[in-house]
Scaffold this active site. Structure first.
Site, PDB file in Angstrom:
ATOM      1  CD  GLU A 129      -5.764  -5.955  -4.316  1.00 46.67           C
ATOM      2  OE1 GLU A 129      -4.682  -6.631  -3.626  1.00 46.67           O
ATOM      3  OE2 GLU A 129      -6.233  -4.874  -3.034  1.00 46.67           O
ATOM      4  CD  GLU A 184      -4.810  -0.752  -2.231  1.00 43.91           C
ATOM      5  OE1 GLU A 184      -5.552  -1.679  -2.186  1.00 43.91           O
ATOM      6  OE2 GLU A 184      -4.278  -0.152  -3.343  1.00 43.91           O
TER       7      GLU A 184
END
Length: 268
Positions: A126, A146
């Protein structure tokens, strides 16, 4: 002179990052190699403070972000630390803290180049999405895994579609697909791939080229390119992540991760 600028000039290191300057180029190093440069709780405010100080110091014209050691840019957030967020407010505050930091990278008036050495997973991936340009070593690997612990990458699901497209984003988020450096170059996640030994030199040469340009023009150009990015979406991402972090599946995912076993998700 504030603490971060003083640190970069006298060699003192912040707790989770290290900031070093050489002329107009500053290098921010995520400095936790024993944990694959995982982003501890102090990482988020330290990164924002470092960027703000570099913007204000009157010397820096470009920033490189990299990871300490040879194995990882960053393995992402400290998963075990998520379990310590024991209230809804704590979970919401943590998500906002992360979003504020990614936004600070995007909105920094200085150009920010990611020099990715090894793994860029979860929050590490990210962070590359928030940077302006990504240079990767040939051994770099990107991923947003995730969902394996019951979460989604709150910033990644918002920004990745505009960088790599919706379908690649879904493949990485839904299936935990890992992307090597050459694939990352092909789909637009990375702009340059070089041998690992040449990574920092390549990133620095690029940063110096940019630093030689008119700084006001670079700042204006970055702002205009990013103008279409909607900041309002952070709220619904924060709300979704807060809900997920309160689910039983996340508790199971974190326990399974720390116990090194497959999780058993029940959809609640």
């Amino acid at each position: 002179m504030d603490e971060t600028v003083t640190a970069r000039r006298n060699g003192a290191a912040p707790r989770n990052i290290r900031v070093d300057a050489d002329g107009p180029v500053a290098v921010i190093t995520i400095d936790a190699p024993a944990k694959l440069n995982a982003m501890g709780r102090t990482f988020w405010p330290e990164m924002r403070d470092a960027l703000a100080s570099l913007e204000a110091d009157g010397h820096t014209r470009a920033v490189i972000v990299t990871g300490a050691g040879e194995k990882a840019f960053s393995a992402g957030g400290d998963i075990a630390g998520f379990a310590q967020l024991d209230t809804v407010q704590a979970k919401r505050d943590f998500q906002r803290e992360c979003m504020r930091t990614f936004a600070a990278v995007e909105e920094c008036s200085l150009p920010v180049i990611a020099a990715v050495n090894g793994y860029a997973m979860g929050g590490g991936c990210e962070l590359t999405l928030a940077c302006d340009i990504v240079v990767a070593a040939e051994n770099a690997v990107f991923g947003m895994p995730e969902a394996a612990v019951g979460l989604v990458p709150g910033f990644g699901v918002l920004r990745a579609p505009s960088v790599i497209g919706r379908h690649w984003t879904k493949l990485m988020v839904f299936a935990g697909e890992r992307v090597d450096a050459e694939t990352a170059l092909r789909i637009g996640l990375v702009q340059k791939v070089v041998p690992a030994a040449e990574l920092l030199a390549t990133a620095r040469a690029l940063a110096e080229r940019i630093a030689a340009q008119a700084p006001l023009a670079i700042a204006a150009g970055k702002g205009l390119v990013n103008r279409g990015v909607d900041r309002g979406e952070f709220d619904h991402s924060t709300a979704a992540l807060t809900t997920l972090q309160g689910s039983a599946d996340v508790g199971e995912g974190i326990r399974a991760f720390t116990e090194k076993r497959p999780p058993v998700f029940r959809g609640r």
